[in-house]
Design a protein around this motif. Structure first.
Motif, PDB file in Angstrom:
ATOM      1  N   ARG A  30       0.837  -1.212   0.000  1.00 33.02           N
ATOM      2  CA  ARG A  30       0.000   0.000   0.000  1.00 33.02           C
ATOM      3  C   ARG A  30       0.866   1.254   0.000  1.00 33.02           C
ATOM      4  NH1 ARG A  30      -2.960  -1.468   3.754  1.00 33.02           N
ATOM      5  NH2 ARG A  30      -4.681  -2.250   2.481  1.00 33.02           N
ATOM      6  N   ALA A  31       1.929   1.229   0.793  1.00 35.63           N
ATOM      7  CA  ALA A  31       2.822   2.388   0.860  1.00 35.63           C
ATOM      8  C   ALA A  31       3.580   2.581  -0.451  1.00 35.63           C
ATOM      9  CB  ALA A  31       3.805   2.215   2.019  1.00 35.63           C
ATOM     10  N   GLU A  74      -8.946  -3.861   0.285  1.00 30.16           N
ATOM     11  CA  GLU A  74      -8.893  -3.849   1.751  1.00 30.16           C
ATOM     12  C   GLU A  74      -9.040  -2.429   2.284  1.00 30.16           C
ATOM     13  OE1 GLU A  74      -5.321  -5.794   3.014  1.00 30.16           O
ATOM     14  OE2 GLU A  74      -6.117  -7.812   2.655  1.00 30.16           O
ATOM     15  N   GLY A  75      -8.349  -1.487   1.655  1.00 26.52           N
ATOM     16  CA  GLY A  75      -8.465  -0.091   2.081  1.00 26.52           C
ATOM     17  C   GLY A  75      -9.862   0.444   1.867  1.00 26.52           C
ATOM     18  N   GLN A  78     -12.201  -0.798   4.536  1.00 33.68           N
ATOM     19  CA  GLN A  78     -11.995  -0.114   5.817  1.00 33.68           C
ATOM     20  C   GLN A  78     -12.671   1.252   5.819  1.00 33.68           C
ATOM     21  OE1 GLN A  78      -7.746  -0.035   6.214  1.00 33.68           O
ATOM     22  NE2 GLN A  78      -7.587  -2.163   6.855  1.00 33.68           N
ATOM     23  N   VAL A  79     -12.533   1.986   4.718  1.00 33.36           N
ATOM     24  CA  VAL A  79     -13.166   3.305   4.625  1.00 33.36           C
ATOM     25  C   VAL A  79     -14.682   3.162   4.649  1.00 33.36           C
ATOM     26  CG1 VAL A  79     -13.492   5.334   3.165  1.00 33.36           C
ATOM     27  CG2 VAL A  79     -11.204   4.338   3.415  1.00 33.36           C
ATOM     28  N   THR A  80     -15.207   2.190   3.907  1.00 31.56           N
ATOM     29  CA  THR A  80     -16.652   1.990   3.855  1.00 31.56           C
ATOM     30  C   THR A  80     -17.214   1.632   5.228  1.00 31.56           C
ATOM     31  OG1 THR A  80     -16.550   1.286   1.533  1.00 31.56           O
ATOM     32  CG2 THR A  80     -18.509   0.668   2.768  1.00 31.56           C
ATOM     33  N   GLU A  81     -16.491   0.802   5.985  1.00 29.33           N
ATOM     34  CA  GLU A  81     -16.923   0.471   7.343  1.00 29.33           C
ATOM     35  C   GLU A  81     -16.918   1.710   8.237  1.00 29.33           C
ATOM     36  OE1 GLU A  81     -14.314  -2.611   8.621  1.00 29.33           O
ATOM     37  OE2 GLU A  81     -15.132  -4.095   7.212  1.00 29.33           O
ATOM     38  N   ALA A  82     -15.909   2.549   8.084  1.00 26.73           N
ATOM     39  CA  ALA A  82     -15.846   3.784   8.869  1.00 26.73           C
ATOM     40  C   ALA A  82     -17.010   4.706   8.508  1.00 26.73           C
ATOM     41  CB  ALA A  82     -14.516   4.501   8.625  1.00 26.73           C
ATOM     42  N   VAL A 143     -16.613  -1.770  -4.448  1.00 29.32           N
ATOM     43  CA  VAL A 143     -16.315  -1.900  -3.016  1.00 29.32           C
ATOM     44  C   VAL A 143     -16.094  -0.543  -2.369  1.00 29.32           C
ATOM     45  CG1 VAL A 143     -14.661  -2.849  -1.339  1.00 29.32           C
ATOM     46  CG2 VAL A 143     -15.359  -4.206  -3.320  1.00 29.32           C
ATOM     47  N   GLY A 144     -15.560   0.413  -3.133  1.00 31.22           N
ATOM     48  CA  GLY A 144     -15.205   1.715  -2.595  1.00 31.22           C
ATOM     49  C   GLY A 144     -16.251   2.783  -2.820  1.00 31.22           C
TER      50      GLY A 144
END
Length: 223
Positions: A30-31, A74-75, A78-82, A143-144
């Motif tokens: 990711r980085a 995956e990222g 995580q954003v969608t859950e937030a 997903v995003g």
């Protein structure tokens, strides 16, 4: 008996180690993707940054494309859950529709600062959209960005059922809300690469909410 115990514990140790290595790989990927871009990023550099061998990466992922898709999804998840948690805090129970929408919008834009590595990846996606495999793009959008719109839509529909909004298509209204608030801020900051004064961010969100309510508000019932 002792041989049986030894035979049983060794695979467990391997299984416990595998997720740690996978997390190290995805974190490094990711980085690197966010820093170098999709085309320039190499598996060799990702391996060095993750502290693993190149072969270890290929034990977990078929190729660079699959690795990129994995970290992007995956990222996005995580954003969608937030976003779902933020929606619950601000729009599950409406006290003052305008203030509740503003509160949601202001907290929603902070997702960029909470997930900086993911949004660096988003900048990569937008900059190299023609170089990223189309199937990866489609899955990422579902997903995003599209998932975030779909999460907001049911809340707007319930608010409309209360007589506080007038809308025919909740998903279209959700898209308009995001364009007027979150997307506007994200585009001006290039997804967190640049900073905006807090007063300017607040102004964008407040103006966006007011415009949204002019489009979809139910008149006096919105107060």
């Amino acid at each position: 008996m002792s041989m049986g115990t030894g035979a049983g514990t060794a695979p467990t140790g391997v299984r416990r180690g595998m997720p740690d290595k996978r997390r190290a790989i995805t974190r490094a990927a990711r980085a690197v993707f966010g820093r170098e871009g999709y085309s320039r990023a190499s598996v060799d550099v990702i391996a060095v940054e993750a502290g693993v061998s190149k072969r270890t990466i290929y034990n977990h992922f078929t190729d660079k494309e699959q690795l990129f898709q994995t970290v992007a999804l995956e990222g996005a998840q995580q954003v969608t859950e937030a976003v779902g948690e933020i929606l619950e805090r601000h729009l599950r129970k409406i006290v003052d529709l305008r203030e509740d929408l503003i509160g949601f919008g202001l907290e929603r834009v902070t997702a960029v600062t909470r997930f900086p590595d993911h949004f660096a990846l988003v900048r990569t996606i937008e900059a190299e959209v023609t170089r990223i495999p189309p199937d990866v793009l489609e899955v990422w959008k579902e997903v995003g960005p599209l998932s975030s719109h779909k999460k907001l839509a049911p809340y707007l529909r319930r608010i409309a059922d209360l007589g506080l909004l007038v809308l025919d298509d909740a998903e279209r209204a959700a898209n308009h809300f995001n364009l007027l608030t979150v997307t506007d801020v994200n585009q001006r900051t290039f997804y967190g690469a640049l900073t905006l004064p807090e007063s300017e961010t607040t102004g964008i969100v407040v103006d966006g909410v007011d415009t949204f309510l002019r489009l979809y508000g139910a008149g006096p019932a919105t107060a």
